[in-house]
Scaffold this motif. Structure first.
Motif, PDB file in Angstrom:
ATOM      1  N   THR A  27       2.879   4.227   5.391  1.00 53.75           N
ATOM      2  CA  THR A  27       4.313   4.430   5.599  1.00 53.75           C
ATOM      3  C   THR A  27       4.959   3.238   6.305  1.00 53.75           C
ATOM      4  OG1 THR A  27       3.628   5.866   7.412  1.00 53.75           O
ATOM      5  CG2 THR A  27       4.489   6.937   5.459  1.00 53.75           C
ATOM      6  N   ALA A  28       4.238   2.610   7.229  1.00 56.04           N
ATOM      7  CA  ALA A  28       4.813   1.441   7.922  1.00 56.04           C
ATOM      8  C   ALA A  28       5.039   0.311   6.923  1.00 56.04           C
ATOM      9  CB  ALA A  28       3.881   0.986   9.039  1.00 56.04           C
ATOM     10  N   ALA A  29       4.058   0.097   6.047  1.00 58.71           N
ATOM     11  CA  ALA A  29       4.182  -0.982   5.056  1.00 58.71           C
ATOM     12  C   ALA A  29       5.327  -0.678   4.085  1.00 58.71           C
ATOM     13  CB  ALA A  29       2.857  -1.133   4.298  1.00 58.71           C
ATOM     14  N   LEU A  30       5.457   0.579   3.728  1.00 59.79           N
ATOM     15  CA  LEU A  30       6.550   0.960   2.823  1.00 59.79           C
ATOM     16  C   LEU A  30       7.905   0.713   3.489  1.00 59.79           C
ATOM     17  CD1 LEU A  30       5.019   4.239   1.350  1.00 59.79           C
ATOM     18  CD2 LEU A  30       5.738   2.255  -0.010  1.00 59.79           C
ATOM     19  N   LEU A  31       8.018   1.096   4.763  1.00 62.95           N
ATOM     20  CA  LEU A  31       9.279   0.870   5.478  1.00 62.95           C
ATOM     21  C   LEU A  31       9.635  -0.610   5.502  1.00 62.95           C
ATOM     22  CD1 LEU A  31       8.884   3.274   8.515  1.00 62.95           C
ATOM     23  CD2 LEU A  31      10.706   3.354   6.819  1.00 62.95           C
ATOM     24  N   ASN A  32       8.642  -1.411   5.777  1.00 59.49           N
ATOM     25  CA  ASN A  32       8.878  -2.860   5.802  1.00 59.49           C
ATOM     26  C   ASN A  32       9.350  -3.369   4.447  1.00 59.49           C
ATOM     27  OD1 ASN A  32       8.494  -4.319   8.250  1.00 59.49           O
ATOM     28  ND2 ASN A  32       6.409  -3.474   8.277  1.00 59.49           N
ATOM     29  N   ALA A  33       8.698  -2.872   3.397  1.00 59.81           N
ATOM     30  CA  ALA A  33       9.045  -3.343   2.046  1.00 59.81           C
ATOM     31  C   ALA A  33      10.475  -2.925   1.689  1.00 59.81           C
ATOM     32  CB  ALA A  33       8.048  -2.783   1.036  1.00 59.81           C
ATOM     33  N   PHE A  34      10.838  -1.677   2.019  1.00 55.97           N
ATOM     34  CA  PHE A  34      12.212  -1.242   1.717  1.00 55.97           C
ATOM     35  C   PHE A  34      13.231  -2.049   2.540  1.00 55.97           C
ATOM     36  CE2 PHE A  34      10.245   2.793   0.105  1.00 55.97           C
ATOM     37  CZ  PHE A  34      10.729   2.670  -1.193  1.00 55.97           C
ATOM     38  N   ASP A  80       0.875  -1.178   0.000  1.00 57.16           N
ATOM     39  CA  ASP A  80       0.000   0.000   0.000  1.00 57.16           C
ATOM     40  C   ASP A  80       0.913   1.228   0.000  1.00 57.16           C
ATOM     41  OD1 ASP A  80      -1.507   2.218   0.660  1.00 57.16           O
ATOM     42  OD2 ASP A  80      -2.759   1.165   2.133  1.00 57.16           O
ATOM     43  N   GLY A  81       0.909   1.966  -1.081  1.00 66.15           N
ATOM     44  CA  GLY A  81       1.833   3.081  -1.252  1.00 66.15           C
ATOM     45  C   GLY A  81       1.516   4.297  -0.417  1.00 66.15           C
ATOM     46  N   HIS A  82       0.445   4.223   0.380  1.00 68.18           N
ATOM     47  CA  HIS A  82       0.151   5.331   1.297  1.00 68.18           C
ATOM     48  C   HIS A  82       0.315   4.910   2.756  1.00 68.18           C
ATOM     49  CE1 HIS A  82      -0.971   7.553  -2.169  1.00 68.18           C
ATOM     50  NE2 HIS A  82      -2.051   6.839  -2.416  1.00 68.18           N
ATOM     51  N   VAL A 129      11.445  -4.842  -6.689  1.00 70.07           N
ATOM     52  CA  VAL A 129      10.514  -3.793  -7.120  1.00 70.07           C
ATOM     53  C   VAL A 129       9.382  -3.702  -6.102  1.00 70.07           C
ATOM     54  CG1 VAL A 129       9.235  -5.383  -8.672  1.00 70.07           C
ATOM     55  CG2 VAL A 129       9.052  -2.906  -9.003  1.00 70.07           C
ATOM     56  N   LEU A 130       9.100  -2.475  -5.672  1.00 67.99           N
ATOM     57  CA  LEU A 130       7.925  -2.241  -4.836  1.00 67.99           C
ATOM     58  C   LEU A 130       6.790  -1.827  -5.753  1.00 67.99           C
ATOM     59  CD1 LEU A 130      10.008  -2.183  -2.524  1.00 67.99           C
ATOM     60  CD2 LEU A 130       8.773  -0.240  -1.574  1.00 67.99           C
ATOM     61  N   LEU A 131       5.741  -2.599  -5.753  1.00 68.32           N
ATOM     62  CA  LEU A 131       4.568  -2.261  -6.566  1.00 68.32           C
ATOM     63  C   LEU A 131       3.596  -1.585  -5.614  1.00 68.32           C
ATOM     64  CD1 LEU A 131       4.684  -5.708  -8.298  1.00 68.32           C
ATOM     65  CD2 LEU A 131       5.193  -3.517  -9.397  1.00 68.32           C
ATOM     66  N   ALA A 132       3.628  -0.259  -5.632  1.00 67.95           N
ATOM     67  CA  ALA A 132       2.932   0.522  -4.619  1.00 67.95           C
ATOM     68  C   ALA A 132       1.560   0.938  -5.126  1.00 67.95           C
ATOM     69  CB  ALA A 132       3.760   1.741  -4.255  1.00 67.95           C
TER      70      ALA A 132
END
Ligand SMILES: Cc1ncc(C[n+]2csc(CCOP(=O)(O)OP(=O)(O)O)c2C)c(N)n1
Length: 621
Positions: free
Chosen positions: A220-227, A216-218, A239-242
């Motif tokens: 932030t916690a999920a984005l941090l985990n993915a990075f 979910d590209g909005h 690749v992050l498919l956000a």
């Protein structure tokens, strides 16, 4: 919970605040400019906030720090978001954002390396990932731990060049490369084909061998985990498919069609957008800490002068082969020289370099756009990339070449197999428009050596020259014209035959230069003297020598070239001397050629010595 390993422990509330700031700055700057793409910024704001303020390690005061993590905004139209992130990180005063898109500011509509925090120009979609490969390869070469992040649009990912990059990044096991696709389901004029079908995206990227993470590209916690996961993945790129919404955070624009590329109008419209976004800010600005990079390693060894050539006067050497031989000598002299190939290395002779310097040689397979893009990435990091293929096949990467020129890249292009003189393979393999294509780009030096000695020195000069260079080489073997210690300059030429009685000047380069020399000898037998100039540098052009030659030969010139009539030697010479009252006549290829033997074709298309003799006699009569 935010992870604590690769990514910093920036509180989520801070990241959400910063994402709102980036949206606000993007809206403000585009509204002030009266144009731009605020909704494209808003969809990616959380991604960029997480990257800049928690994931990436970089020194905002030193954007050229060798160990900075690199960020390429492939969807270059979201430039205001990029600018906002650097401003918010402390690189410059956020007030400057209000001069977006003005002549007075380098904060242009799309990013260019005029800005010290931009490595490569973007804005023609589908080029950022290719450059990212070059950046990631550079980290490998320099044994740096920096990571490269490339943000793309979902509409953008229709571009074939992205899939060239996807294939090769996996092949090269670039686990220091992380792409992010901002899947906001909208393009410019229509929704994208896949819209929010995230599983379809995952299947495509996984099939290309990438570590594909849907997120979910909005969030932030999920984005941090993915990075974090991306940073821990070895042996393949991630690749992050956000999944995002275009215009996120602005109720009347969010996920709505028809808002692409529209700034919010000053007054009620912009005020409403800004009020909604401001509601997401923390009551007082949080402390922002950027993760700094490791200190730089020791500087690489300095370059030495290149060894001179050792050709014998009786040698017969194709200029493409001489290029390959010089590249090896350059590799020995300068550790920054690297080379890229698109599966023709045994034709362009870059295979010699590849065998000697396997770490500095990159086989990009039959993917010319990717080859150039990766070369641009490497050049942006101080490498001196020589990119070589058939001149004909550079045409399909022309938009990459155009963008490389916009970046003022230090890239060296070599196009081989030019003109009808390649012979039997026929017109699909003949570079016949390459001079026009290269000369059209400002700042590109266009060189066309005729013999092996000249090729050697022009290739060496190309490596030392700051800026883009194109070297045109031929397929057939040609005699040696020059002594090994002959001096050449970018912008020079050589008068090869002259006498006080010359009636006309013939200007040529490549195979036609040898036809001109034959014509000179034939005409001499008939009592007609002509001057012959080797125009080995077409851009810049040696106007002084051309003009002096013309003046000495009744202001009469004849150009002969194995190239189509438009944009080649004839046009370059005309542009240089025409205004001075010199008459320039052109001999060039004027139709689609056929297969045949090189000599037959030179004659068939009017470029052989016999035709030059006839033409000269007609012109002077
Ligand atoms: C090669 C190329 N073709 C067309 C365009 C014009 N263009 C600019 S933005 C855009 C839509 C991009 O959509 P997407 O990649 O999904 O980005 P978004 O703005 O939706 O985030 C288009 C077609 C371009 N800049 N480059």
């Amino acid at each position: 919970m935010p992870p604590t390993g690769l990514t910093a422990g920036t509180p989520l509330a801070t990241l959400n605040h910063l994402a709102a700031r980036l949206r606000i700055l993007s809206v403000r700057s585009t509204t002030e400019a009266g144009s731009g793409h605020p909704t494209s910024c808003c969809s990616a704001a959380d991604i960029v906030a997480v990257l800049f303020f928690s994931v990436m390690r970089f020194n905002p005061k030193n954007p050229k720090h060798p160990n900075n993590d690199r960020f390429v905004l492939s969807k270059g139209h979201a430039a205001p978001l990029l600018y906002a992130a650097w401003a918010e990180a402390g690189a410059f005063n956020p007030d400057d954002l209000l001069r977006l898109r003005t002549l007075e500011s380098d904060l242009e509509g799309h990013p260019t390396p005029r800005l010290n925090f931009v490595d490569v120009a973007t804005g023609s979609l589908g080029q950022g990932l290719n450059a990212g490969i070059g950046l990631a390869l550079n980290a490998r070469l320099d044994q740096s731990n920096y990571r490269t992040y490339v943000l793309m649009g979902d509409g953008e990912s229709m571009e074939g060049s992205i899939w060239e990059a996807a294939e090769i990044a996996r092949h090269l096991k670039l686990d220091n490369l992380c792409a992010i696709v901002d899947v906001n389901r909208q393009g410019q004029s229509d929704p994208t084909i896949l819209q929010h079908d995230m599983e379809a995206y995952r299947a495509r990227w996984s099939a290309f061998g990438w570590n594909a993470l849907v997120v979910d590209g909005h969030d932030t916690a999920a984005l941090l985990n993915a990075f974090e996961q991306a940073g821990q993945t070895k042996g393949k790129p991630t690749v992050l498919l956000a999944r995002t919404l275009k215009g996120k955070g602005i109720s009347f624009a969010e996920d709505k069609p028809d808002w692409h590329g529209k700034a919010f109008k000053k007054g009620e419209e912009a005020d409403k957008a800004l009020a909604e976004l401001s509601a997401r800010l923390l009551p007082s600005p949080p402390k922002v800490e950027i993760r700094l990079p490791d200190p730089p390693a020791k500087a690489p060894a300095a370059a030495r002068p290149v060894a001179p050539p050792e050709y014998q006067p009786s040698d017969s050497v194709a200029t493409r082969e001489a290029f390959g031989a010089t590249l090896v000598k350059l590799g020995e002299a300068n550790p920054k020289v690297v080379a890229l190939d698109a599966d023709v290395k045994n034709s362009t002779f870059t295979d010699k370099f590849g065998k000697k310097f396997p770490d500095r040689f990159f086989e990009t397979f039959i993917a010319e756009q990717n080859m150039i893009g990766a070369g641009v990435g490497l050049a942006s990091q101080g490498k001196i990339p020589f990119v070589a293929t058939f001149a004909a096949f550079l045409t399909r990467a022309y938009d990459f070449i155009r963008m490389a020129a916009i970046s003022k890249t230090n890239l060296k292009l070599m196009g081989s197999h030019v003109g009808v003189s390649i012979g039997e393979d026929g017109p699909s393999q003949m570079g016949l428009e390459d001079l026009a294509m290269m000369a059209a780009q400002p700042g590109v030096a266009v060189l066309y050596p005729s013999d092996a000695v000249c090729t050697h020195w022009l290739t060496a000069l190309a490596a030392d020259h700051q800026g883009m260079v194109y070297i045109r080489t031929g397929r057939p073997k040609t005699p040696i014209l020059y002594k090994n210690d002959e001096q050449f300059t970018i912008g020079g030429s050589k008068v090869l035959r002259e006498s006080a009685k010359d009636k006309l000047t013939v200007v040529a380069a490549g195979v036609t230069l040898f036809e001109a020399l034959k014509a000179h000898d034939e005409l001499a037998k008939q009592g007609i003297a002509i001057r012959v100039v080797d125009l080995y540098s077409i851009v810049p052009i040696d106007r002084a020598t051309l003009l002096a030659s013309a003046r000495a030969t009744n202001n009469l010139m004849l150009t002969v070239e194995d190239h189509y009539a438009h944009g080649g030697i004839g046009d370059a010479v005309t542009a240089a001397v025409n205004a001075d009252g010199v008459k320039v006549h052109k001999m060039a290829v004027t139709e689609i050629p056929h297969s045949g033997k090189p000599d037959q074709l030179l004659d068939r298309y009017g470029l052989s010595a016999r035709h030059i003799v006839e033409k000269v006699k007609k012109l002077i009569s």
